[in-house]
Design a protein around this motif. Structure first.
Motif, PDB file in Angstrom:
ATOM      1  N   GLN A 114      28.189  36.349  28.134  1.00 11.38           N
ATOM      2  CA  GLN A 114      29.509  35.843  27.787  1.00 11.38           C
ATOM      3  C   GLN A 114      29.383  34.888  26.601  1.00 11.38           C
ATOM      4  OE1 GLN A 114      32.345  36.798  29.011  1.00 11.38           O
ATOM      5  NE2 GLN A 114      31.858  37.735  30.980  1.00 11.38           N
ATOM      6  N   ALA A 158      32.001  34.650  34.547  1.00 13.57           N
ATOM      7  CA  ALA A 158      32.913  34.177  33.500  1.00 13.57           C
ATOM      8  C   ALA A 158      32.893  32.662  33.511  1.00 13.57           C
ATOM      9  CB  ALA A 158      34.327  34.700  33.733  1.00 13.57           C
ATOM     10  N   VAL A 160      34.626  29.186  33.285  1.00 11.69           N
ATOM     11  CA  VAL A 160      35.987  28.678  33.495  1.00 11.69           C
ATOM     12  C   VAL A 160      36.056  27.154  33.446  1.00 11.69           C
ATOM     13  CG1 VAL A 160      36.795  30.695  34.780  1.00 11.69           C
ATOM     14  CG2 VAL A 160      35.683  28.814  36.013  1.00 11.69           C
ATOM     15  N   TYR A 202      37.588  39.387  31.705  1.00 10.97           N
ATOM     16  CA  TYR A 202      37.858  39.323  30.269  1.00 10.97           C
ATOM     17  C   TYR A 202      38.795  38.152  30.014  1.00 10.97           C
ATOM     18  CZ  TYR A 202      42.534  41.476  30.823  1.00 10.97           C
ATOM     19  OH  TYR A 202      43.843  41.747  31.165  1.00 10.97           O
ATOM     20  N   SER A 203      38.920  37.748  28.764  1.00  8.80           N
ATOM     21  CA  SER A 203      39.732  36.583  28.429  1.00  8.80           C
ATOM     22  C   SER A 203      40.884  36.970  27.517  1.00  8.80           C
ATOM     23  CB  SER A 203      38.853  35.531  27.737  1.00  8.80           C
ATOM     24  OG  SER A 203      39.619  34.398  27.377  1.00  8.80           O
ATOM     25  N   ASN A 206      42.992  32.356  26.217  1.00  5.90           N
ATOM     26  CA  ASN A 206      42.170  31.323  26.861  1.00  5.90           C
ATOM     27  C   ASN A 206      42.313  31.297  28.377  1.00  5.90           C
ATOM     28  OD1 ASN A 206      41.121  30.280  24.373  1.00  5.90           O
ATOM     29  ND2 ASN A 206      43.093  29.244  24.046  1.00  5.90           N
ATOM     30  N   LYS A 207      42.747  32.408  28.935  1.00  5.23           N
ATOM     31  CA  LYS A 207      42.840  32.552  30.385  1.00  5.23           C
ATOM     32  C   LYS A 207      41.876  33.640  30.836  1.00  5.23           C
ATOM     33  CE  LYS A 207      46.329  29.746  31.525  1.00  5.23           C
ATOM     34  NZ  LYS A 207      46.219  28.678  32.552  1.00  5.23           N
ATOM     35  N   CYS A 208      41.196  33.389  31.948  1.00  3.62           N
ATOM     36  CA  CYS A 208      40.270  34.373  32.489  1.00  3.62           C
ATOM     37  C   CYS A 208      41.024  35.377  33.356  1.00  3.62           C
ATOM     38  CB  CYS A 208      39.182  33.688  33.306  1.00  3.62           C
ATOM     39  SG  CYS A 208      37.984  34.842  34.013  1.00  3.62           S
ATOM     40  N   LYS A 209      40.904  36.658  33.019  1.00  4.68           N
ATOM     41  CA  LYS A 209      41.519  37.727  33.802  1.00  4.68           C
ATOM     42  C   LYS A 209      40.438  38.405  34.645  1.00  4.68           C
ATOM     43  CE  LYS A 209      45.559  37.058  31.930  1.00  4.68           C
ATOM     44  NZ  LYS A 209      46.226  38.038  31.062  1.00  4.68           N
ATOM     45  N   GLU A 221      44.763  36.522  37.356  1.00  5.12           N
ATOM     46  CA  GLU A 221      44.447  35.474  36.391  1.00  5.12           C
ATOM     47  C   GLU A 221      43.951  34.254  37.156  1.00  5.12           C
ATOM     48  OE1 GLU A 221      46.976  34.715  32.785  1.00  5.12           O
ATOM     49  OE2 GLU A 221      47.417  32.861  33.871  1.00  5.12           O
TER      50      GLU A 221
END
Length: 358
Positions: A114, A158, A160, A202-203, A206-209, A221
């Motif tokens: 990442q 990921a 966060v 995935y992003s 700026n949010k992690c999905k 999300e």
């Protein structure tokens, strides 16, 4: 009297739960993908840029387990060489990041990678934790350990927060998605079936999905320590029925190779307008979907010969392996007319969606 109070409190609790569920459903966009026969990929994608990746004595390229496009740089995790190559956007080889080995600065095996744009680092997951490298120089910075006493259970991750990670686990964990922080490990999504490894995170903005587990078709999300559903994919009667979703590896082998049903979302990215999905369908055939997030219009059909690896505000990024393309492929015709690709090495492309073709 006490019984009446308990009844009132319980009723209040149930009402709040129902309201919370209703609010969640209201904020979840549902996309109906009921036709899977789209084939006009040549008209749909508009390639705007291309670069052939450079192979050198220090960079022997096969296929990417994962590839990340970050600003002016491409990070290519090579399947055969077990190495991460760095290229500029013209395809020129820049450096190899890290080495395989057993020292503190080396990875035993790559499980995921990442980019942390904010801290300008590239992060590699191996069986012992996370190795961090400087994004600009490629130099090793440090190794981070998880709170989990058994970090080998993590297959994808990921970033966060500061030393905080969402992780997709293997089958030894009762949760498929956990939050690992310096303080503790917390389960966020309880596992209901076999843990099939996908490109789970995935992003966007700026949010992690977070992709759904095998057999489910939604995207969540990560927000304030919780997973909130944002997209639901309705495949009608073509979706894998709940009663045959696999709980063991033996069941998974039977279900995944079956001739019926769509099995899971294995990759996803999005731009400001478009959501891309890679879905495993009948007979282990891959299908691709591009969905307009505003109108719900979509193109959904058997996957074309490109591997989508990312997106920005208005474009998608992908890899093409020319040696796997037939000479009459529409993709080969497009790239060979405007560029000079080498048939031995991958081509990095940037493309947009032509909505008029849907």
């Amino acid at each position: 009297m006490r019984t009446s109070i308990k009844i009132i409190l319980f009723a209040t609790f149930i009402s709040s739960v129902i309201l919370s569920c209703d609010e969640t459903k209201k904020n979840t966009k549902v996309f109906n993908l009921l036709k899977s026969d789209f084939s006009d990929w040549a008209g749909l994608i508009q390639i705007t840029d291309s670069a052939t990746l450079q192979e050198t004595d220090s960079c022997i390229i096969s296929y990417a387990d994962k590839c990340i496009s970050s600003r002016d740089t491409i990070y290519f995790w090579d399947h055969k060489m077990k190495a991460i190559y760095c290229f500029n956007k013209d395809g020129k080889y820049v450096r190899t990041i890290g080495n395989r080995g057993r020292s503190a600065s080396e990875y035993m095996d790559i499980k995921d990678m990442q980019i942390n744009e904010k801290e300008a680092t590239l992060n590699i997951l191996d069986v012992m934790g996370i190795l961090t490298y400087d994004l600009h120089s490629g130099k090793f910075m440090n190794r981070k350990k998880f709170s989990s006493s058994n970090s080998i259970e993590y297959e994808r991750f990921a970033i966060v927060g500061k030393d905080s990670f969402l992780c997709f686990t293997d089958n030894r964990n009762k949760y498929s998605i956990v939050l690992d922080t310096p303080q503790k490990k917390s389960g966020l999504r309880e596992s209901k079936r076999f843990h099939f490894v996908t490109n789970t995170f995935y992003s966007f903005n700026n949010k992690c999905k977070v992709l759904a587990d095998y057999g489910d078709f939604y995207i969540e999300e990560y927000t304030n320590g919780k997973l909130i559903p944002v997209y639901e994919i309705n495949l009608g009667d073509k979706a894998l029925p709940d009663d045959i979703r696999p709980k063991t590896f033996k069941e998974f082998e039977i279900v995944d190779g079956s001739q019926d049903y769509f099995k899971c979302i294995t990759n996803a990215y999005e731009t400001s307008r478009w959501l891309y999905l890679l879905i495993i369908g009948p007979n282990q055939t891959y299908y691709q979907a591009f969905i307009n997030k505003e109108t719900g219009k979509y193109a959904f059909g058997t996957a074309m010969s490109i591997s989508v690896i990312g997106a920005d505000e208005d474009s998608f990024y992908a890899l093409i392996y020319p040696e796997l393309l037939p000479e009459d492929s529409f993709i080969w015709n497009i790239i060979s007319s405007g560029f000079r690709p080498n048939k031995q090495t991958p081509i990095f492309i940037k493309f947009r969606i032509n909505e008029n073709k849907i």
